[in-house]
Design a protein around this motif. Structure first.
Motif, PDB file in Angstrom:
ATOM      1  N   ALA A 103      -2.788 -11.370  28.345  1.00  0.00           N
ATOM      2  CA  ALA A 103      -2.024  -9.929  27.662  1.00  0.00           C
ATOM      3  C   ALA A 103      -2.660  -8.626  28.264  1.00  0.00           C
ATOM      4  O   ALA A 103      -1.803  -7.822  27.712  1.00  0.00           O
ATOM      5  CB  ALA A 103      -2.893 -10.643  25.791  1.00  0.00           C
ATOM      6  N   PRO A 104      -3.437  -8.479  27.957  1.00  0.00           N
ATOM      7  CA  PRO A 104      -4.840  -7.025  28.830  1.00  0.00           C
ATOM      8  C   PRO A 104      -3.823  -6.537  29.862  1.00  0.00           C
ATOM      9  O   PRO A 104      -3.322  -4.981  30.087  1.00  0.00           O
ATOM     10  CB  PRO A 104      -5.556  -6.957  28.332  1.00  0.00           C
ATOM     11  CG  PRO A 104      -6.177  -8.840  28.484  1.00  0.00           C
ATOM     12  CD  PRO A 104      -4.991  -9.039  27.962  1.00  0.00           C
ATOM     13  N   ALA A 107      -0.284  -5.500  29.244  1.00  0.00           N
ATOM     14  CA  ALA A 107       0.369  -4.291  28.668  1.00  0.00           C
ATOM     15  C   ALA A 107      -0.087  -3.110  29.296  1.00  0.00           C
ATOM     16  O   ALA A 107       0.771  -2.098  29.267  1.00  0.00           O
ATOM     17  CB  ALA A 107      -1.022  -4.330  26.894  1.00  0.00           C
ATOM     18  N   TYR A 114      -2.677  -2.589  23.420  1.00  0.00           N
ATOM     19  CA  TYR A 114      -3.552  -3.306  23.327  1.00  0.00           C
ATOM     20  C   TYR A 114      -4.257  -4.226  22.149  1.00  0.00           C
ATOM     21  O   TYR A 114      -5.664  -2.717  22.395  1.00  0.00           O
ATOM     22  CB  TYR A 114      -3.527  -4.215  24.778  1.00  0.00           C
ATOM     23  CG  TYR A 114      -4.241  -5.321  24.619  1.00  0.00           C
ATOM     24  CD1 TYR A 114      -3.936  -6.165  24.689  1.00  0.00           C
ATOM     25  CD2 TYR A 114      -5.690  -5.252  24.922  1.00  0.00           C
ATOM     26  CE1 TYR A 114      -4.692  -7.656  24.882  1.00  0.00           C
ATOM     27  CE2 TYR A 114      -6.890  -6.842  24.679  1.00  0.00           C
ATOM     28  CZ  TYR A 114      -5.282  -8.225  24.725  1.00  0.00           C
ATOM     29  OH  TYR A 114      -6.580  -8.805  24.933  1.00  0.00           O
TER      30      TYR A 114
END
Length: 389
Positions: A103-104, A107, A114
């Motif tokens: 996820a990061p 982003a 994020y």
């Protein structure tokens, strides 16, 4: 603002994220959920993007080392592909569950803000507690200081997840990361846990924003069957183990403990498909726990953050039967606050329930209830839409 709220955890991770998403939508935000396909029907009308295979399809046996590393590579690749598409038009990506390592990076790739969130203080690095051991791992060495233990945990995470994560990052034109845990958690995570029940201890290295638990605004009425059962006698004992596929307590043992103390029982089937038969027992598949708990004599559960918080908010005694991860922390907190007891493998469930049903425990549970925040999701929404940094 446009949000992507994403998790690959169980329902205990998804339900709070849904509560936040519905509240953000009420405030005019564009919200998209990304979660395992098991939860598509629970999305409350929010746009839903499935990620990974169904949780219920996982094999019950432990994976071999070769299978584990193969699954990590596949998981990270799936995360990159799914989140990159789902987050392409988003202003903010909120990631929950530390296994969601991509996820990061997604982003960063998309130029999107994020935010990491978790539901228990002990899963965040801190000098005040040791890392929580994963299933099958030994407990932390008490002779080693917590900072060193967290450094070792960070190294372990990087060794496990780093190769697959960095392969995807380099392929996307991003520089490799050297600390996977720090990369995922960031230095300013959100803690979606109640300060009275699960406080973040300071000073600490992370700038944690503790919002309170993200409880859903659940106005569903109890079923007629459940209402009639409650009205037919004294308050029953509730038993529920959520997404624990193999609970430490059987349905028969639950009913035996309740009957031994003169109580009826309500049993939630959960992922284990628990069942118990008899005129003094009702088995339910789904219900509004916020509406039910104030009408029961005690709540026997696995120690998930959501169930523990809902029971504490309802002011009823608890018997926590922890199975894994941060459930042992919540069991300890329930015991320390005097609002229930911890049931261990060597205990009799009847004896544990008997202790929880003592009048002083009920009195303490009622006294703590008003201190449990109901506005955690609102606090989180304000934090996300008006960031302090």
């Amino acid at each position: 603002m446009r949000f992507l709220l994403s998790t690959i955890g169980s329902r205990g991770d998804f339900q709070p994220l849904l509560a936040l998403g519905l509240l953000l939508r009420e405030q005019g935000c564009d919200v998209r959920l990304c979660a395992p396909p098991d939860f598509r029907e629970l999305a409350g009308g929010l746009p839903f993007v499935p990620i990974g295979p169904p949780l219920t399809a996982r094999t019950p046996r432990p994976a071999t080392q070769l299978e584990l590393f193969a699954s990590i590579a596949e998981t990270v690749a799936t995360q990159f592909a799914t989140l990159r598409e789902a987050g392409a038009d988003r202003d903010v990506i909120v990631g929950c569950n530390q296994i969601q390592v991509a996820a990061p990076s997604v982003a960063e790739l998309l130029g999107t803000r994020y935010v990491f969130a978790d539901f228990s203080p002990v899963v965040l690095p801190s000098p005040h507690h040791a890392p929580v051991p994963l299933p099958g791992m030994p407990p932390a060495d008490p002779s080693v200081d917590n900072r060193t233990l967290w450094q070792r945990e960070a190294a372990r995470r990087t060794a496990m997840w780093g190769p697959a994560l960095n392969e995807q990052r380099v392929a996307a034109g991003l520089a490799p990361v050297e600390d996977v845990l720090g990369h995922v958690v960031t230095d300013h995570p959100v803690l979606a846990a109640d300060p009275a029940l699960a406080p973040w201890v300071t000073p600490a290295d992370l700038a944690v924003t503790q919002t309170g638990a993200w409880l859903p605004a659940d106005d569903r009425p109890l079923s007629a069957e459940l209402t009639d059962f409650l009205a037919a006698g004294e308050p029953p004992v509730y038993f529920g183990f959520g997404s624990m596929a193999s609970p430490r307590v059987t349905g028969a043992a639950m009913l035996e403990a309740a009957r031994a103390l003169g109580h009826r029982a309500i049993v939630l089937r959960g992922w284990a498909g628990l069942d118990a038969a008899g005129d003094d027992c009702l088995t339910v598949t789904e219900t509004n726990l916020q509406a039910l708990f104030p009408h029961v004599a005690a709540v026997v559960h696995h120690g998930g953050s959501g169930t523990t918080t809902t029971a504490a908010l309802s002011g009823v005694p608890q018997v926590v039967v922890p199975h894994l991860y941060d459930q042992f922390y919540f069991a300890d907190r329930v015991r320390e606050l005097g609002i229930g007891v911890t049931h261990t493998a060597t205990d009799s469930l009847t004896d544990s329930l008997k202790l929880a049903l003592q009048p002083e425990v009920a009195t303490r549970a009622r006294s703590i209830a008003p201190s449990i925040r109901r506005v955690g999701a609102q606090t989180a929404a304000d934090h996300l839409t008006h960031p302090p940094y």
